[in-house]
Write an enzyme that holds these catalytic residues in place. Sequence first.
Site, mmCIF file in Angstrom:
data_model
loop_
_atom_site.group_PDB
_atom_site.id
_atom_site.type_symbol
_atom_site.label_atom_id
_atom_site.label_comp_id
_atom_site.label_asym_id
_atom_site.label_seq_id
_atom_site.Cartn_x
_atom_site.Cartn_y
_atom_site.Cartn_z
ATOM 1 N N LYS A 1 22.717 -18.207 4.012
ATOM 2 C CA LYS A 1 22.793 -17.920 5.451
ATOM 3 C C LYS A 1 24.213 -18.142 5.953
ATOM 4 C CE LYS A 1 20.358 -19.239 9.746
ATOM 5 N NZ LYS A 1 19.349 -20.166 10.297
ATOM 6 N N SER B 1 15.791 -18.326 12.923
ATOM 7 C CA SER B 1 17.093 -17.696 12.898
ATOM 8 C C SER B 1 17.564 -17.290 11.498
ATOM 9 C CB SER B 1 18.130 -18.635 13.520
ATOM 10 O OG SER B 1 18.274 -19.826 12.747
ATOM 11 N N SER C 1 13.200 -22.133 12.004
ATOM 12 C CA SER C 1 14.058 -21.028 11.575
ATOM 13 C C SER C 1 13.966 -20.675 10.101
ATOM 14 C CB SER C 1 15.515 -21.331 11.932
ATOM 15 O OG SER C 1 15.705 -21.275 13.329
#
Length: 469
Positions: free
Chosen positions: A85, A160, A184
């Site tokens: 990420k 997210s 997330s």
Amino acid sequence: MPDPSLPSLSDLSAQELSAAYREKRLSPVEVTRAVIARIEHCEPRLQATWLFRPEAALEQARASEQRWQRGDARGPLDGVPTTIKENIATRGDPLPAGTAAVDLMPAAADAPPAARLKEAGAVIVSKTTMPDYGMLSSGLSSFHTLARNPWDLSRTPGGSSAGAGAAAAAGYGPLHLGTDIGGSLRLPASWCGIFTLKPSLGRIPIDPPYMGRAAGPMTRTVGDAALMMQALARPDARDSMSLPAQDIDWAAFDVAPDHLRGLRIGLLLDAGCGLAVEPEIQAAVEQAARLFEKAGATVEPMQPFMSQALLDGMDHLWRMRSLVDLKALRPDQRAKVLPYIREWAESAAEFSGEHVFRSFSQFHATRVTTVNACARFDYVISPVSPNMPAAAEAPSPTNDPLRPLEHIGFTVPFNMSEQPAASVNCGYSAGGLPIGLQIAGQRFDDLGVLRVARAFEQIREVQRPWPQV
């Protein structure tokens, strides 16, 4: 012609790849090439990656191939394609945090999770996308192109860790690394039909550390997540909340369904706040509970322990934190932040000091409430989310910046209580979208959560084929 009955190299698990490398049936180079081809085929539609660097990945794969040929591979992750990420620092790369408002500056060092994966020989194929500041459960970003769900391109992958969830479901290699402060990891895992573990706070060190924030593996199988934990779960002094070294046998995750016999499982079907659980999701979780009972576990319904006041308190403190961050930006930077995020943060401008203090107090109150509610159970199962994934373009399920967190009532309490919590697919909607089951354990029992999830993998209904984008 390739045999259509055989899986693509990009669909093989890390466990399968490690065995194939060891036996010299496959090379990290050919596998990385297959993953690159999959990404190049899917990305025009999914938009899950950032800093996708095929040549750099192939260079890493060639080095791994040589290590395997010499017999000095660094471990089971050596040569396995992986994504990270974008808010997890990798040396030399900027961290936009999903927003066009950030000045792009190269990171000075790898953050702890990225460093551990590189040390293990993983092939870093790409970074993955996220929404502005990680404060949305969607792939909507002012910096990245809108990320989409491979099961249905009109839907969000969640967030997210949006790009990571989409990448795992679409077969961008077997290993993906995301983060979670309120859901997330688990929300995109649920909505993309994959597995994730939000570990106990500090189990996987991060930099910078923050209350409730954790990094974790996002994979198609429990086994691959356990492989990642072997590399990731090591202390790092940069994280002031890093747990001390512990000799955890992550390979012991692989248990039979009879492991569930005698366990006391709490069944939570009402979060006590936020959106009501959609009927299809409730039915899937209730069916999972029946499977646990059939396997010999005792399943007991739980009363909700969260409240709207607890959820709103956390929301309001996060609004104030984000408002402070916005005020630190230049006017031209502030104008680039998603309007939804700006409206949400700026709504805190009139909060009094007492209001902010009382809001902050809800974090600890959530921790105490969650620990007490779970104390008499070995594990707690629940929906991950009360709702199916929203439209891809929607910043949140409510699309309302003053009701932004109505979908995290099941996930956020376990961030604040520091308990490990996983998402594992437990069924499908009538429209064919996956539905996630959350499995939460007592603090520090990360291996136990993996074991329960592994047992459930073996008793759940037959899984549908992964989406072809």
